[in-house]
Design a protein around this motif. Sequence first.
Motif, PDB file in Angstrom:
ATOM      1  N   ALA A  78       1.138  -1.132   0.201  1.00  0.00           N
ATOM      2  CA  ALA A  78      -0.228   0.297   0.040  1.00  0.00           C
ATOM      3  C   ALA A  78       0.757   1.447  -0.315  1.00  0.00           C
ATOM      4  O   ALA A  78       0.107   2.088  -0.438  1.00  0.00           O
ATOM      5  N   CYS A  79       2.113   0.674   0.249  1.00  0.00           N
ATOM      6  CA  CYS A  79       3.146   1.917   0.638  1.00  0.00           C
ATOM      7  C   CYS A  79       2.452   3.329   1.011  1.00  0.00           C
ATOM      8  O   CYS A  79       2.423   4.704   0.064  1.00  0.00           O
ATOM      9  N   GLU A 105      22.775   0.288  -5.364  1.00  0.00           N
ATOM     10  CA  GLU A 105      21.259   0.084  -6.193  1.00  0.00           C
ATOM     11  C   GLU A 105      20.387   0.060  -5.237  1.00  0.00           C
ATOM     12  O   GLU A 105      21.181   0.236  -3.840  1.00  0.00           O
ATOM     13  N   ARG A 106      19.153   0.936  -5.352  1.00  0.00           N
ATOM     14  CA  ARG A 106      18.541   0.479  -4.086  1.00  0.00           C
ATOM     15  C   ARG A 106      16.720  -0.275  -4.564  1.00  0.00           C
ATOM     16  O   ARG A 106      16.757  -0.375  -5.775  1.00  0.00           O
ATOM     17  N   VAL A 107      16.978  -1.428  -4.099  1.00  0.00           N
ATOM     18  CA  VAL A 107      15.864  -1.935  -3.721  1.00  0.00           C
ATOM     19  C   VAL A 107      14.555  -1.730  -2.650  1.00  0.00           C
ATOM     20  O   VAL A 107      14.819  -1.572  -1.340  1.00  0.00           O
ATOM     21  N   PHE A 108      12.994  -2.039  -2.834  1.00  0.00           N
ATOM     22  CA  PHE A 108      11.984  -1.922  -1.709  1.00  0.00           C
ATOM     23  C   PHE A 108      11.180  -2.910  -2.628  1.00  0.00           C
ATOM     24  O   PHE A 108      11.147  -2.997  -3.031  1.00  0.00           O
ATOM     25  N   VAL A 109      11.191  -4.471  -0.888  1.00  0.00           N
ATOM     26  CA  VAL A 109      10.840  -5.573  -0.815  1.00  0.00           C
ATOM     27  C   VAL A 109       9.206  -5.165  -0.666  1.00  0.00           C
ATOM     28  O   VAL A 109       9.216  -4.260   1.028  1.00  0.00           O
ATOM     29  N   VAL A 110       8.135  -5.281  -1.162  1.00  0.00           N
ATOM     30  CA  VAL A 110       6.927  -5.592  -0.386  1.00  0.00           C
ATOM     31  C   VAL A 110       6.589  -6.975   0.207  1.00  0.00           C
ATOM     32  O   VAL A 110       6.638  -7.846  -0.569  1.00  0.00           O
ATOM     33  N   ASP A 111       6.245  -6.286   1.969  1.00  0.00           N
ATOM     34  CA  ASP A 111       6.877  -7.671   2.422  1.00  0.00           C
ATOM     35  C   ASP A 111       5.671  -8.001   2.972  1.00  0.00           C
ATOM     36  O   ASP A 111       5.450  -9.087   4.143  1.00  0.00           O
ATOM     37  N   MET A 116       1.655  -3.567  -4.774  1.00  0.00           N
ATOM     38  CA  MET A 116       2.418  -2.003  -5.236  1.00  0.00           C
ATOM     39  C   MET A 116       1.841  -1.148  -5.925  1.00  0.00           C
ATOM     40  O   MET A 116       2.072  -1.881  -7.643  1.00  0.00           O
ATOM     41  N   ASP A 117       0.946   0.012  -6.218  1.00  0.00           N
ATOM     42  CA  ASP A 117       0.707   0.835  -7.491  1.00  0.00           C
ATOM     43  C   ASP A 117       1.733   1.473  -7.899  1.00  0.00           C
ATOM     44  O   ASP A 117       2.406   1.526  -7.017  1.00  0.00           O
TER      45      ASP A 117
END
Length: 185
Positions: A78-79, A105-111, A116-117
């Motif tokens: 939902a961020c 680098e950048r990594v965003f993990v949806v946990d 994710m929109d």
Amino acid sequence: MKLGPRAQLVLIGALFLSPIAASLVAYNFMSHESTANYGELIVPQLVTVQPFERPGGARFTFAELSGRWVMVASDSGACEAACLEKLTAMRQVRLALGRNAARVERVFVVDDVRPMDPARLKDFEGTEAVRTPLGLTLPAGPANDRAHMYLVDPHGNVMLRWPAGGDRKRMLKDMERLLKASQIG
């Protein structure tokens, strides 16, 4: 008052031994937790080898980023505000690195299971957004800790973590110090 030879010897010995005694007292009984880094150094552990999924369903593993420094944050799909704050911090710290920004680098993990929109990521171009495949659970660590942001070295070792709402200037100093000292990545 005249001191005898034995008293003079004891006084001279005490004079030379007092700094040693003072340093031992200071070392053993005074707080000495000050360090140069803002983030908490972690005993190196490998970042998870578990596969993730990109928004289109393609597979992603951290091994793909081998040879690069990686900033990792995780949160809900939902961020909401806290999630956006982490993404913003990672983007700003990376950009502030100047010529060294290309090494990170950048990594965003949806946990969680919420998708994710893609519109949420439009301001964070270059951030790899991945999610855990349905039916799998994430191990504890950088891909499953909403309270912190992590730094993974080019060998895949988790090296450092910062509080999720941490001081960006101090995070930047940590990154600059590490990248300057590092010959890899």
